[in-house]
Design an enzyme around this catalytic site. Structure first.
Site, short mmCIF file in Angstrom:
data_model
loop_
_atom_site.label_atom_id
_atom_site.label_comp_id
_atom_site.label_asym_id
_atom_site.label_seq_id
_atom_site.Cartn_x
_atom_site.Cartn_y
_atom_site.Cartn_z
CG LEU A 113 -17.47 7.42 -5.35
CD1 LEU A 113 -18.59 8.17 -6.06
CD2 LEU A 113 -17.35 6.01 -5.91
CB THR B 57 -5.88 -6.86 -3.99
OG1 THR B 57 -6.46 -5.85 -4.82
CG2 THR B 57 -6.89 -7.97 -3.75
CG ASP C 103 -7.91 4.94 -4.09
OD1 ASP C 103 -8.30 3.88 -4.62
OD2 ASP C 103 -8.13 5.22 -2.90
CE1 TYR D 230 -7.43 0.88 2.84
CE2 TYR D 230 -5.37 1.58 3.83
CZ TYR D 230 -6.08 1.13 2.73
OH TYR D 230 -5.42 0.92 1.54
C1 GLA Z 1 -8.82 2.77 -0.31
C2 GLA Z 1 -7.31 2.91 -0.49
C3 GLA Z 1 -6.82 2.04 -1.64
C4 GLA Z 1 -7.32 0.60 -1.51
C5 GLA Z 1 -8.81 0.56 -1.22
C6 GLA Z 1 -9.31 -0.82 -0.91
O1 GLA Z 1 -9.49 3.29 -1.42
O2 GLA Z 1 -6.97 4.25 -0.73
O3 GLA Z 1 -5.42 2.08 -1.71
O4 GLA Z 1 -6.60 -0.09 -0.54
O5 GLA Z 1 -9.17 1.40 -0.14
O6 GLA Z 1 -9.20 -1.64 -2.03
#
Ligand code: GLA
Length: 388
Positions: free
Chosen positions: A127, A35, A174, A224
């Protein structure tokens, strides 16, 4: 840990001069997946596991990097005057990218340093070992060069390095939660505005248990960026049909259902549906927690996983099996994949007195189906970056 990284530093770079040791956490996202690049909400927390670094300034322009996690690579050297991305240079592209991002915004980084890193987060497991490394580097440089930037700016610099230097179009979740994490709290972040609130996670009789599928993924080679492009295209189609929105995160479920026919491709419609529903689910989940309704929070976690599996298609057999096995166990409150997906980790909330059996049974079920063991971490929610 501080002792380990400092001892290694002395062994590799000698004992003379002044050095300092720092820490930045890893993160786990409780709900709100995929999101953050759709202007939606996320609900991650920082972990007590993370990345440590001991560093000493140099008078010249040289950068010497060493990682205890990649002992076999030895010292990798570079220079603040030559920061071009180099595929063969492996993990040092992350700290180099942060120096590059700071310089690109006019910050004065005028000498090099010797640094030893040590990460206690498993690499490539979802993580955020890389975001932890980025935020840690930004935090150190802020201190070393007296840049006077706040932690949110450090997060944005880390994201810039990841997007423009490493080439992964990640969102801000993150780096943001790693930079602004708070012990025993999750961060309820609106990624459209970067406004956030801390939400206490009071799990009196339960624990957060992370299941590492041990299926490695790298964001760079995963789908991604493809997912992100699919969402952007869906947004464009909705805008062209006359919707006055800047992101999918602005839509309610009803608004999406009324307008979804503007998205001309079935797959893109599913991707956008996930982005919209997951955002609303995250808002509901935080409300459930405020109401002390952990049961509902857990149900929303499971809905989140199902949507990531069926509509967003980022789970895969390993994550699906980990979550299925988790949900079969007594005392499980909720479980879902966490992070980008395509492997990596699942997160679950489990009643404390059932944790031991949970681990034993999920391990067995997973091994029988997948052929190798998962790992488990019973984690605590920790603070953001700091000097040790
Ligand atoms: C990775 C990306 C985040 C986010 C997640 C999915 O961790 O670094 O920015 O998009 O995937 O929620």
């Amino acid at each position: 840990m501080k002792e380990i990284v400092e001892a290694k530093f002395k062994e590799i770079f000698g004992t003379e001069g002044r050095f300092k040791t720092y820490f930045a956490p890893g993160r786990v996202n409780l709900i709100g997946e995929h999101t953050d690049y759709n202007g939606g909400h996320v609900f991650p927390c920082a972990l007590t596991m993370g990345t440590y670094a001991t560093v000493r300034e140099r008078e010249d322009k040289i950068l010497n990097f060493y990682s205890i996690n990649f002992d076999e690579l030895g010292i990798l050297s570079s220079s603040i005057e030559n920061l071009t991305y180099n595929e063969n240079e492996n993990w040092i592209n992350y700290p180099k990218g942060v120096i590059w991002a700071l310089k690109s915004e006019g910050y004065n980084i005028d000498h090099g340093f010797d640094i030893v890193f040590y990460g206690t987060i498993p690499n490539g497991a979802g993580l955020s070992s890389s975001a932890s490394l980025e935020v840690l580097t930004g935090f150190i440089l802020n201190d070393m060069f007296k840049l006077n930037i706040d932690n949110t700016k450090i997060a944005l610099i880390g994201q810039k390095a990841e997007n423009q230097y490493v080439g992964v179009n990640c969102g801000i979740m993150d780096q943001f939660v790693i930079a602004n994490g708070k012990k025993d709290n999750a961060v309820f972040l609106d990624t459209a505005t970067l406004k956030y609130q801390y939400a206490p996670i009071k799990l009196e009789n339960a624990k957060i248990v992370i299941i590492n599928t041990n299926k490695k993924r790298g964001l760079g080679d995963s789908k991604y960026n493809v997912r992100r492009a699919e969402c952007e295209k869906a947004l464009e189609e909705l805008q062209q049909a006359g919707l006055k929105i800047k992101s999918l995160g602005e839509l309610t479920e009803e608004e999406f259902e009324e307008n979804k026919s503007a998205i001309k491709d079935e797959i893109r419609q599913k991707r956008a549906k996930h982005a919209v529903y997951e955002n609303q689910r995250t808002i509901k989940a935080v409300k459930a927690l405020e109401d002390n309704n952990l049961k509902l929070f857990g149900e929303l976690m499971v809905e989140s996983h199902n949507s990531l599996r069926d509509d967003y298609e980022v789970t895969g057999i390993e994550l699906d099996t980990a979550v299925e096995e988790a949900l079969k166990q007594k005392g499980v409150i909720g479980a879902r994949m966490t992070g980008a997906g395509f492997g990596g980790c699942a997160v679950s909330i489990v009643e404390t007195d059932k944790v031991e059996n949970f681990i034993k049974n999920v391990e067995k079920g997973y091994r029988e189906k997948i052929g190798y063991n998962p790992d488990f971490y019973v984690v605590e929610i920790g603070d953001g970056p700091r000097t040790l």
